[in-house]
Design an enzyme around this catalytic site. Structure first.
Site, PDB file in Angstrom:
ATOM      1  N   GLY A   1       1.101  -0.806   0.115  1.00  0.00           N
ATOM      2  CA  GLY A   1       0.381   0.131  -0.322  1.00  0.00           C
ATOM      3  C   GLY A   1       0.216   1.569   0.257  1.00  0.00           C
ATOM      4  O   GLY A   1       0.006   2.602   0.088  1.00  0.00           O
TER       5      GLY A   1
ATOM      6  N   CYS B   1     -11.213   2.467 -30.405  1.00  0.00           N
ATOM      7  CA  CYS B   1     -12.638   2.456 -30.536  1.00  0.00           C
ATOM      8  C   CYS B   1     -13.850   3.378 -29.064  1.00  0.00           C
ATOM      9  O   CYS B   1     -15.002   2.640 -28.874  1.00  0.00           O
ATOM     10  CB  CYS B   1     -13.277   1.755 -31.110  1.00  0.00           C
ATOM     11  SG  CYS B   1     -14.681   2.312 -31.838  1.00  0.00           S
TER      12      CYS B   1
ATOM     13  N   PRO C   1       4.588  -5.211  -0.847  1.00  0.00           N
ATOM     14  CA  PRO C   1       4.835  -4.046  -1.304  1.00  0.00           C
ATOM     15  C   PRO C   1       4.767  -4.455  -2.728  1.00  0.00           C
ATOM     16  O   PRO C   1       5.950  -5.350  -3.494  1.00  0.00           O
ATOM     17  CB  PRO C   1       6.129  -3.228  -1.441  1.00  0.00           C
ATOM     18  CG  PRO C   1       6.879  -4.433  -0.888  1.00  0.00           C
ATOM     19  CD  PRO C   1       5.581  -5.210   0.215  1.00  0.00           C
ATOM     20  N   GLY C   2       3.408  -4.175  -4.087  1.00  0.00           N
ATOM     21  CA  GLY C   2       3.945  -3.670  -5.124  1.00  0.00           C
ATOM     22  C   GLY C   2       4.453  -3.139  -5.576  1.00  0.00           C
ATOM     23  O   GLY C   2       5.075  -2.686  -6.294  1.00  0.00           O
TER      24      GLY C   2
ATOM     25  N   ARG D   1      -5.196   2.736 -16.061  1.00  0.00           N
ATOM     26  CA  ARG D   1      -5.154   3.885 -15.125  1.00  0.00           C
ATOM     27  C   ARG D   1      -5.755   4.306 -15.204  1.00  0.00           C
ATOM     28  O   ARG D   1      -6.827   5.280 -14.292  1.00  0.00           O
ATOM     29  CB  ARG D   1      -4.065   3.675 -14.499  1.00  0.00           C
ATOM     30  CG  ARG D   1      -4.102   2.153 -14.325  1.00  0.00           C
ATOM     31  CD  ARG D   1      -2.014   2.352 -13.144  1.00  0.00           C
ATOM     32  NE  ARG D   1      -3.110   2.808 -11.808  1.00  0.00           N
ATOM     33  CZ  ARG D   1      -2.630   3.575 -11.020  1.00  0.00           C
ATOM     34  NH1 ARG D   1      -2.246   4.439 -11.624  1.00  0.00           N
ATOM     35  NH2 ARG D   1      -3.592   4.500  -9.569  1.00  0.00           N
TER      36      ARG D   1
ATOM     37  N   TYR E   1      -9.684   5.258 -13.084  1.00  0.00           N
ATOM     38  CA  TYR E   1      -9.477   5.443 -12.003  1.00  0.00           C
ATOM     39  C   TYR E   1      -9.744   6.960 -11.985  1.00  0.00           C
ATOM     40  O   TYR E   1      -9.184   8.311 -11.403  1.00  0.00           O
ATOM     41  CB  TYR E   1      -8.384   5.295 -10.728  1.00  0.00           C
ATOM     42  CG  TYR E   1      -7.863   3.643 -11.124  1.00  0.00           C
ATOM     43  CD1 TYR E   1      -8.876   2.910 -10.033  1.00  0.00           C
ATOM     44  CD2 TYR E   1      -7.106   2.824 -11.476  1.00  0.00           C
ATOM     45  CE1 TYR E   1      -9.018   1.858 -10.130  1.00  0.00           C
ATOM     46  CE2 TYR E   1      -7.179   1.617 -11.028  1.00  0.00           C
ATOM     47  CZ  TYR E   1      -8.121   1.206 -10.664  1.00  0.00           C
ATOM     48  OH  TYR E   1      -7.623  -0.598 -10.198  1.00  0.00           O
TER      49      TYR E   1
ATOM     50  N   TYR F   1       0.282  -2.002 -12.198  1.00  0.00           N
ATOM     51  CA  TYR F   1      -1.005  -2.314 -12.426  1.00  0.00           C
ATOM     52  C   TYR F   1      -1.467  -1.189 -14.239  1.00  0.00           C
ATOM     53  O   TYR F   1      -2.032  -1.266 -14.468  1.00  0.00           O
ATOM     54  CB  TYR F   1      -2.075  -1.873 -11.356  1.00  0.00           C
ATOM     55  CG  TYR F   1      -1.201  -2.395 -10.146  1.00  0.00           C
ATOM     56  CD1 TYR F   1      -2.129  -3.614  -9.726  1.00  0.00           C
ATOM     57  CD2 TYR F   1      -0.742  -1.261  -9.595  1.00  0.00           C
ATOM     58  CE1 TYR F   1      -2.076  -3.803  -9.113  1.00  0.00           C
ATOM     59  CE2 TYR F   1      -0.838  -1.722  -7.694  1.00  0.00           C
ATOM     60  CZ  TYR F   1      -1.184  -2.754  -7.573  1.00  0.00           C
ATOM     61  OH  TYR F   1      -0.708  -3.563  -6.516  1.00  0.00           O
TER      62      TYR F   1
HETATM   63  N1  LLP Z   1      -0.959  -7.156  -0.778  1.00  0.00           N
HETATM   64  C1  LLP Z   1      -2.651  -7.132  -1.070  1.00  0.00           C
HETATM   65  C2  LLP Z   1      -3.609  -8.342  -0.276  1.00  0.00           C
HETATM   66  C3  LLP Z   1      -3.101  -7.059  -2.157  1.00  0.00           C
HETATM   67  O1  LLP Z   1      -5.056  -6.913  -1.994  1.00  0.00           O
HETATM   68  C4  LLP Z   1      -2.792  -5.188  -2.820  1.00  0.00           C
HETATM   69  C5  LLP Z   1      -2.905  -4.720  -3.852  1.00  0.00           C
HETATM   70  C6  LLP Z   1      -1.270  -5.526  -2.932  1.00  0.00           C
HETATM   71  C7  LLP Z   1      -0.324  -6.126  -1.916  1.00  0.00           C
HETATM   72  C8  LLP Z   1      -0.086  -4.432  -3.168  1.00  0.00           C
HETATM   73  O2  LLP Z   1      -0.523  -3.597  -3.176  1.00  0.00           O
HETATM   74  P1  LLP Z   1       0.421  -2.159  -3.106  1.00  0.00           P
HETATM   75  O3  LLP Z   1       1.485  -1.891  -2.632  1.00  0.00           O
HETATM   76  O4  LLP Z   1       0.759  -2.233  -4.740  1.00  0.00           O
HETATM   77  O5  LLP Z   1       0.302  -0.931  -3.063  1.00  0.00           O
HETATM   78  N2  LLP Z   1      -5.189  -2.328  -9.740  1.00  0.00           N
HETATM   79  C9  LLP Z   1      -4.808  -1.144  -8.757  1.00  0.00           C
HETATM   80  C10 LLP Z   1      -3.752  -1.601  -7.573  1.00  0.00           C
HETATM   81  C11 LLP Z   1      -5.016  -2.814  -6.725  1.00  0.00           C
HETATM   82  C12 LLP Z   1      -3.999  -2.681  -5.466  1.00  0.00           C
HETATM   83  C13 LLP Z   1      -5.043  -4.285  -5.298  1.00  0.00           C
HETATM   84  N3  LLP Z   1      -4.311  -4.248  -4.181  1.00  0.00           N
HETATM   85  C14 LLP Z   1      -4.517   0.071  -9.478  1.00  0.00           C
HETATM   86  O6  LLP Z   1      -3.999   0.204 -10.105  1.00  0.00           O
HETATM   87  O7  LLP Z   1      -4.328   1.529  -8.802  1.00  0.00           O
END
Ligand code: LLP
Length: 431
Positions: free
Chosen positions: A248, A361, A291-292, A330, A334, A390
Site C-alpha cells: 500500500g 474506439c 509492497p507492489g 488506469r 481511476y 498495474y
Molecule cells: N497485498 C494485497 C493483499 C493486495 O491486495 C495488494 C494490492 C497488495 C499487497 C499490493 O499493494 P501495493 O503495494 O501495490 O499498493 N489496480 C489498482 C491497485 C489495486 C491494488 C490491489 N491490491 C491500481 O491500479 O491502482
C-alpha cells in the site's frame, strides 16, 4: 526530472538509465515499456534492509506480483531475497515457471477454487491466505486428501479506511476481502480454523489499500491486528507467529505527490509494533509486508509514438498515441495522474496543452487530460512515467490491439523481458 534515472542527452532526447529512448524505440518498436533493473533492485533493498533492521526477527517483505509479474522480474525479486504474494493460479504458475522458491510465496484471493487450492498444494506453496470459512473447509479437505498439513494465514479486515481511491480501498468492514474483526466473526473463524486437522494456522493478514502516503493507517492496522493477536491468545490460547500487513505505500506519479521515505515508515512501524506488543503482553510476531507499486511503478516508463495532433477550434487539442487504455487503463478507470513528456524534445519547454488519447474506439481511452508537453509532431516519442505497476498487469487486447514489448535495461544494455504480442498471438485461441 521526476526520477534520478531519467535525464536528457545532447540530442534533446530523454534517456532512461543512460539509454536514449529514440534508439530503444528504433530497435524494439513502439509502444515500448522500459524497465530499469537497478531501480527495481534499489527499491527491493530499501525494504529488505529496513525490515531486517526495524522489524521483529523472521520478518520479510514479499513482492505483490499483481502489480506486474513476468519470469525475468521474479528472478530479480528472488535475487533480492524477497518473497512474493500471488493472487491467482496464473500468478503462481508464472512464479513457479521462473523458479521462484514457492516456500516464500503466499496465495491470496477472496475466491480460490478447489482447483486453485489443489494446484497450490501440489507445487508446495508456502502459505495460503485463507479468506473465509468455505475456503478453509476446502483447503482442509484437499490437504487431507494429499496427506499434508497446510500452513495458512487468515485474512482479516481491520476496519480501516485510508484516504485513497474507493476502488483500491480494501480494509473496511464492508469489503469483499477477508473476515471482519469488529463483528466478532474473525475470532469465530480462528476458532474454527484451529479445529481443522489439516490446517496449521500461523497468523493473520490484512491489506488496507493502495497508494497511501501517510504512515498512520499502517500503524493503526498493526495495532488492531496485534490487539486481535492478544485477544486470540487470551481467548483461545493461540500464539500468533506472523502478522502480514499487506502492501500500500504510495508512489510519486507527479511532482505534487509527496516523497515517501519507506525506510523511515518501516522504522515507525517497528516502534509501533514493539510498544503495542509490550502493552498487550505478547511476543512480537514476525511481520510480513507486501509492497507492489512502491517496488515497480517508478522503475518503468512507457514510450509511444505520437500520431495525429488535432486541435478542435475553441475546445482543445488531442495528441493521439499508438497505445492507450489497452496497455494503461488506469486513467480510464481511476482518473490516475501521470507525468507525460515529449521524449524527443525533452530539452524544450512543455508549452502545448493537450489531451493524450489512445487508439481504441472508446472516447474514454485517454492517458491524461490537459497536460503540457513540448510541441508534439507526428513521429515524436511520448513518454509516460511511472507505468510499472498495474499497467501491463491490467492490459487487454481490446480492439485486438497487441500488448507492447517490455525491455529491461541495465548497465547500458537492454534485453527483452516480455516480447511484443503479434497478430498471430491474437488468434492463438481461435479454432
Ligand atoms: N497485498 C494485497 C493483499 C493486495 O491486495 C495488494 C494490492 C497488495 C499487497 C499490493 O499493494 P501495493 O503495494 O501495490 O499498493 N489496480 C489498482 C491497485 C489495486 C491494488 C490491489 N491490491 C491500481 O491500479 O491502482
Amino acid at each position: 526530472m521526476l526520477y534520478s534515472n531519467l535525464s536528457v542527452n545532447e540530442f534533446g532526447h530523454l534517456t532512461i538509465a543512460g539509454l536514449d529512448v529514440a534508439s530503444l524505440v528504433n530497435e524494439y518498436g513502439s509502444p515500448l515499456m522500459v524497465l530499469d533493473e537497478d531501480r527495481v533492485r534499489e527499491h527491493c533493498r530499501v525494504y529488505v534492509d529496513a525490515v531486517k533492521k526495524y522489524l521483529p526477527s523472521g520478518s520479510k517483505p514479499l513482492y505483490a506480483g499483481k502489480a506486474f509479474c513476468f519470469k525475468a522480474l521474479y528472478s530479480i525479486i528472488e535475487s533480492e531475497e524477497m518473497g512474493a504474494d500471488v493472487v491467482s493460479p496464473g500468478e503462481l504458475y508464472v512464479a513457479n515457471a521462473a523458479g521462484f522458491p514457492l516456500e516464500y510465496v503466499y496465495f491470496h484471493g477472496n475466491n480460490k477454487t478447489d482447483e486453485d487450492i489443489a494446484f497450490g498444494i501440489d507445487v508446495h506453496i508456502g502459505r495460503f491466505v485463507a479468506d473465509n470459512r468455505d475456503e478453509l473447509i476446502s483447503i482442509n479437505r484437499i490437504a487431507g486428501e494429499k496427506g499434508v498439513k497446510q500452513r495458512v494465514l487468515l485474512r482479516l479486515s481491520p476496519g480501516i479506511d485510508p484516504h485513497t481511491h474507493a476502488k483500491i480501498n480494501t480494509g473496511r468492514v464492508d469489503s469483499k476481502f477477508g473476515t471482519a474483526i469488529e463483528t466478532g466473526q474473525a475470532m469465530e473463524l480462528l476458532e474454527f480454523a484451529l479445529s481443522l486437522e489439516n490446517i496449521d494456522v500461523e497468523g493473520f493478514h490484512c491489506h488496507i489499500g493502495s497508494q497511501i502516503f501517510e504512515s498512520e493507517p499502517f500503524s493503526d492496522a498493526a495495532e488492531i491486528m496485534l490487539k486481535f493477536a492478544a485477544d486470540a491468545k487470551d481467548e483461545l490460547g493461540f500464539i500468533t507467529r506472523y502478522v502480514n500487513l499487506g502492501g500500500g505505500f504510495g508512489v510519486r506519479y507527479i511532482e505534487d505527490h509527496p516523497h515517501i521515505d519507506i525506510a523511515d515508515n518501516i522504522k515507525k512501524l517497528g516502534e509501533c509494533i514493539s510498544t503495542t506488543c509490550e502493552r498487550f503482553g505478547i511476543t512480537a510476531p514476525a511481520i510480513l509486508l507486501e509492497p507492489g507499486r512502491s517496488i515497480i511503478a517508478d522503475a518503468c516508463t512507457t514510450l509511444y509514438k505520437i500520431g495525429s495532433v488535432k486541435t478542435i477550434t475553441g475546445y482543445k487539442s488531442y495528441v493521439s498515441i499508438d497505445g492507450g487504455m489497452t496497455d494503461n487503463p488506469r486513467y480510464a478507470l481511476y482518473g490516475s495522474e501521470y507525468t507525460v513528456l515529449n521524449a524527443s524534445k525533452a530539452d524544450k519547454a512543455p508549452d502545448f496543452v493537450c489531451t493524450i488519447a489512445g487508439r481504441c474506439c472508446e472516447s474514454g481511452d485517454l492517458i491524461q487530460e490537459d497536460v503540457k508537453i513540448a510541441s508534439p509532431k507526428r513521429g515524436d516519442i511520448l513518454a509516460v512515467l511511472c507505468t510499472g505497476a498495474y499497467n501491463y498487469s491490467m492490459a487487454s487486447n481490446y480492439n485486438r490491439i497487441c500488448r507492447p514489448a517490455v525491455i529491461i535495461v541495465k548497465d547500458g544494455k537492454a534485453r527483452v523481458g516480455i516480447r511484443r504480442e503479434t497478430f498471430e498471438d491474437l488468434i492463438r485461441y481461435d479454432m
